[in-house]
Design a protein around this motif. Structure first.
Motif, short mmCIF file in Angstrom:
data_model
loop_
_atom_site.label_atom_id
_atom_site.label_comp_id
_atom_site.label_asym_id
_atom_site.label_seq_id
_atom_site.Cartn_x
_atom_site.Cartn_y
_atom_site.Cartn_z
N PRO A 150 0.83 -1.20 0.00
CA PRO A 150 0.00 0.00 0.00
C PRO A 150 0.87 1.25 0.00
CG PRO A 150 -0.70 -1.55 1.69
CD PRO A 150 0.63 -2.02 1.20
N GLY A 186 -1.05 6.21 3.26
CA GLY A 186 -2.48 6.45 3.27
C GLY A 186 -3.27 5.20 2.96
N SER A 187 -2.57 4.17 2.43
CA SER A 187 -3.13 2.82 2.26
C SER A 187 -4.22 2.68 1.22
CB SER A 187 -3.68 2.27 3.59
OG SER A 187 -2.65 2.19 4.55
N TRP A 188 -4.46 3.71 0.41
CA TRP A 188 -5.54 3.58 -0.56
C TRP A 188 -5.08 3.00 -1.88
CZ3 TRP A 188 -10.34 3.67 0.92
CH2 TRP A 188 -10.66 4.37 2.08
N GLN A 189 -3.81 3.13 -2.20
CA GLN A 189 -3.33 2.68 -3.50
C GLN A 189 -2.36 1.53 -3.32
OE1 GLN A 189 -1.70 5.78 -5.89
NE2 GLN A 189 -0.45 4.41 -7.12
#
Lengths: 113, 111
Positions: free
Chosen positions: B92, B95-98
């Motif tokens: 990730p 921010g762990s979103w991508q």
């Protein structure tokens, strides 16, 4: 059955035509993604969607736009396709963040001539 | 090993051999994904290892994670022809979103 479905699987378009790639998932995942994969390379993120009408650009958004009007559907649109957009496009989904499994569709092979 | 802008790496072994693929990542993470992609298909998760695990096994697969060196490895024991595929590591972004994918390793297991 947990599944990400992409349509169509194969598509040939002429340069300048509009292209619509559709993706659906049956897991009620909040987050959905569009990636492209070129030969010999990894996956590059085009757009990410956090939920309905909540989309953000990824690493290579130029030339693409997306639409997410329902949680289970996420569309990728190419307005006036270019030959350098010939690629394999993958849709994916996950629960919230990427600290959990990301599920991928089988891909759409797009050729722009 | 795989990461960043490196092109796909190729590895060829004989059936029955053990093989290890390495992955280095750039930003701190507490989880590393390993995906397998068969020809003409999308990637599929084979192991997800978290920092509190250091090592995780699934059948003939073994993944390790060393957060201090920001590296992970995937080992296959007694490889079979059906293990032939491209293997990606992914982590990730902040921010762990991508999910950021490595360049991948094309593993070919020959009979």
């Amino acid at each position: 059955d947990m599944k990400v479905t992409q349509m169509p699987r194969y598509l040939i378009k002429r340069m300048g035509e509009n292209v619509l790639l559709e993706c659906g998932q049956d897991m009620s995942h909040e987050t959905m993604y569009w990636y492209r994969q070129d030969p010999g390379l990894g996956l590059q993120l085009i757009y990410i969607s956090y939920d309905v009408d909540s989309n953000s650009e990824g690493d290579i958004p130029k030339g693409y736009r997306v639409s997410r009007k329902k949680r289970e559907h996420f569309s990728l649109i190419l307005d006036s396709a270019k030959t350098n957009q010939t690629s394999v496009y993958f849709c994916a989904s996950s629960w919230g963040t990427t600290n959990t499994e990301v599920f991928f569709g089988k891909g759409t092979r797009l050729t722009v001539v | 090993s795989q990461w960043g802008e490196e092109n796909l790496q190729a590895l060829s072994i004989q059936e029955g051999e053990d093989v290890t693929m390495n992955c280095s990542y750039k930003t701190y993470t507490t989880v590393v994904h390993w995906y397998r992609q068969d020809s003409g298909r999308g990637p599929a998760l084979i192991i997800l290892i978290r920092s509190n695990e250091r090592e995780k096994r699934s059948g003939r697969l073994r993944a390790t994670l060393d957060t201090s060196s920001q590296s992970s490895s995937l080992s296959i024991t007694a490889a079979q022809c059906e293990d032939t595929a491209v293997y990606f590591c992914a982590t990730p972004s902040s921010g762990s979103w991508q999910l950021i994918f490595g360049s991948g390793t094309q593993l070919t297991v020959m009979p």
